[in-house]
Design an enzyme around this catalytic site. Structure first.
Site, short mmCIF file in Angstrom:
data_model
loop_
_atom_site.label_atom_id
_atom_site.label_comp_id
_atom_site.label_asym_id
_atom_site.label_seq_id
_atom_site.Cartn_x
_atom_site.Cartn_y
_atom_site.Cartn_z
CE1 TYR A 70 -5.08 4.59 1.39
CE2 TYR A 70 -6.93 5.75 2.36
CZ TYR A 70 -5.73 5.11 2.49
OH TYR A 70 -5.17 4.96 3.74
CB THR A 72 3.07 9.26 7.83
OG1 THR A 72 2.23 9.42 6.68
CG2 THR A 72 2.29 8.63 8.97
P1 NAD Z 1 4.02 6.12 4.35
O1 NAD Z 1 2.97 6.14 3.29
O2 NAD Z 1 4.73 7.39 4.65
O3 NAD Z 1 5.10 5.02 4.02
C1 NAD Z 1 4.74 3.89 3.29
C2 NAD Z 1 5.88 2.89 3.30
O4 NAD Z 1 5.48 1.83 2.43
C3 NAD Z 1 7.20 3.42 2.78
O5 NAD Z 1 8.24 3.10 3.68
C4 NAD Z 1 7.38 2.66 1.46
O6 NAD Z 1 8.73 2.39 1.13
C5 NAD Z 1 6.60 1.38 1.75
N1 NAD Z 1 6.21 0.68 0.52
C6 NAD Z 1 5.65 1.22 -0.58
N2 NAD Z 1 5.49 0.28 -1.51
C7 NAD Z 1 5.94 -0.89 -0.97
C8 NAD Z 1 6.05 -2.21 -1.46
N3 NAD Z 1 5.67 -2.52 -2.71
N4 NAD Z 1 6.57 -3.15 -0.65
C9 NAD Z 1 6.98 -2.83 0.60
N5 NAD Z 1 6.92 -1.60 1.11
C10 NAD Z 1 6.40 -0.64 0.32
O7 NAD Z 1 3.40 5.51 5.70
P2 NAD Z 1 1.99 5.75 6.39
O8 NAD Z 1 1.39 7.06 5.97
O9 NAD Z 1 2.21 5.44 7.81
O10 NAD Z 1 1.06 4.62 5.75
C11 NAD Z 1 1.20 3.26 6.13
C12 NAD Z 1 -0.14 2.58 5.97
O11 NAD Z 1 -1.10 3.24 6.77
C13 NAD Z 1 -0.69 2.59 4.55
O12 NAD Z 1 -1.32 1.36 4.29
C14 NAD Z 1 -1.71 3.71 4.58
O13 NAD Z 1 -2.72 3.55 3.62
C15 NAD Z 1 -2.24 3.54 5.98
N6 NAD Z 1 -2.90 4.72 6.52
C16 NAD Z 1 -2.24 5.90 6.60
C17 NAD Z 1 -2.91 7.03 7.10
C18 NAD Z 1 -2.23 8.36 7.17
O14 NAD Z 1 -2.94 9.37 7.35
N7 NAD Z 1 -0.91 8.43 7.08
C19 NAD Z 1 -4.24 6.91 7.52
C20 NAD Z 1 -4.88 5.68 7.44
C21 NAD Z 1 -4.20 4.59 6.94
#
Ligand code: NAD
Length: 250
Positions: A152, A187
Site C-alpha cells: 500500500y 469508511t
Molecule cells: P472504500 O475503500 O470503503 O471504498 C472503495 C471503493 O472503491 C468501493 O466503492 C469499491 O467498489 C471501489 N472500487 C474497488 N475496486 C474498484 C475498481 N476496480 N474500479 C472502480 N471502483 C473500484 O473507500 P475509502 O476508504 O474512502 O478509500 C478511497 C480511497 O481513499 C482509496 O484510494 C484509499 O486508499 C484512500 N484512502 C483511504 C483512507 C482511509 O483511511 N479510509 C486513508 C487514506 C487514503
C-alpha cells in the site's frame, strides 16, 4: 458555489471518500459523474443527490475506461479516488498482492488520465479552459511508513510520483495535477479492516491512538480539500501532495 459549470468525474464513488466527494462537489454546483464497480450503491447515491450522473466503471479495465471517456463531454476535473489497502509487511506481501495494489492504486490512474487528459488539453488549447486532476494518495506513502503497509505505502508513494510527473507535463498547458493524502478515515473499508483484525476493538483503539487529535477522520473532514483542489481557488497549486491527516505527520 465553488464548482459551478464544472464537469467532474470521480472513481470509486459508491462509498467512502469518493461518495462523500461526489455529494459535496454536486452541492458546490458541479455536474458530477460518479463511477464505481458497484452499480446498486451508485443508484442509491443518485437517489440521494439526483443531479449526479452515474456509470459503472472498473478502473482496472482499460477498454472500459476508454469507452466511457469517448461517451462523455470533456472534463474540467478528474478525481482518481479508487484504491485498495493491502495489509502485510514486506515479508508477507506476495507478488499477486503487490501487482493488484499497483494495478488498482496506480495503473488505474494511468488509464483514466490517458483517456481523459487529451480532451482537457485540447480544450485548454482552444479556449484557455482550466482543468484539474486529483489523485488519491495517503499519508502512508513516501510521506510516512506504517507497519503492514508495504504494498500500500509503495503504491501510494508511486501515486505521488505520478502526480508530480503529470503536473510537470501539463503545467505549461494551463492544467494542474495534485494528490490528496488523508489520515485514517472512517469508511466502509476501514470498518472491514477493523473487523478482520484478531481483536477488532483493540484494532479500532490502535487506529485512533495514532491520530493525535484522538479521533478518526470523517469523510467530510476530507471533502473540503477535494473541492478546493478541483476548484479554481487552487489555481496556483500543482504537483503537491496535500496532507489532511489530523496531525499524524506533525
Ligand atoms: P472504500 O475503500 O470503503 O471504498 C472503495 C471503493 O472503491 C468501493 O466503492 C469499491 O467498489 C471501489 N472500487 C474497488 N475496486 C474498484 C475498481 N476496480 N474500479 C472502480 N471502483 C473500484 O473507500 P475509502 O476508504 O474512502 O478509500 C478511497 C480511497 O481513499 C482509496 O484510494 C484509499 O486508499 C484512500 N484512502 C483511504 C483512507 C482511509 O483511511 N479510509 C486513508 C487514506 C487514503
Amino acid at each position: 458555489m465553488r464548482l459551478t459549470g464544472k464537469t467532474l468525474l470521480i472513481t470509486a464513488a459508491a462509498q467512502g471518500i469518493g461518495r462523500a466527494s461526489a455529494i459535496a462537489c454536486a452541492r458546490e454546483g458541479a455536474q458530477v459523474i460518479a463511477t464505481d464497480l458497484q452499480l446498486e450503491a451508485l443508484e442509491r447515491l443518485q437517489q440521494e443527490e439526483p443531479s449526479i450522473r452515474i456509470a459503472r466503471l472498473d478502473v482496472r479495465d482499460t477498454a472500459a475506461v476508454q469507452l466511457l471517456a469517448a461517451s462523455l463531454p470533456t472534463l474540467d476535473g478528474l478525481f482518481n479516488c479508487a484504491g485498495y489497502v493491502h495489509s502485510g509487511s514486506i515479508l508477507e506481501v506476495d507478488e499477486a498482492g503487490w501487482d493488484f495494489s499497483f494495478d488498482l492504486n496506480v495503473k488505474s490512474m494511468l488509464r483514466t488520465i490517458q483517456a481523459f487528459l487529451p480532451g482537457m488539453l485540447a480544450r485548454a488549447a482552444q479556449c484557455g479552459a482550466s482543468g484539474a486532476i486529483l489523485n488519491m494518495a495517503s499519508m502512508a506513502s513516501s510521506i510516512k511508513g506504517f507497519p503492514n503497509r508495504a504494498a500500500y505505502g509503495a503504491s501510494k508513494a508511486a501515486v505521488i510520483g505520478l502526480t508530480k510527473a503529470v503536473a510537470a507535463d501539463v503545467v505549461k498547458h494551463g492544467l494542474r495535477c495534485n494528490a490528496i493524502c488523508p489520515g485514517t478515515v472512517d469508511t466502509p473499508s476501514l470498518r472491514e479492516r477493523i473487523a478482520a483484525a484478531p481483536n477488532p476493538s483493540q484494532a479500532e483503539k490502535d487506529f485512533i491512538a495514532r491520530q493525535p487529535m484522538g479521533r478518526l477522520a470523517e469523510v467530510d473532514d476530507i471533502t473540503p480539500m477535494v473541492i478546493y483542489l478541483l476548484s479554481d481557488e487552487s489555481r496556483f497549486v500543482t504537483g503537491q501532495a496535500v496532507l489532511v491527516d489530523g496531525g499524524v505527520t506533525i
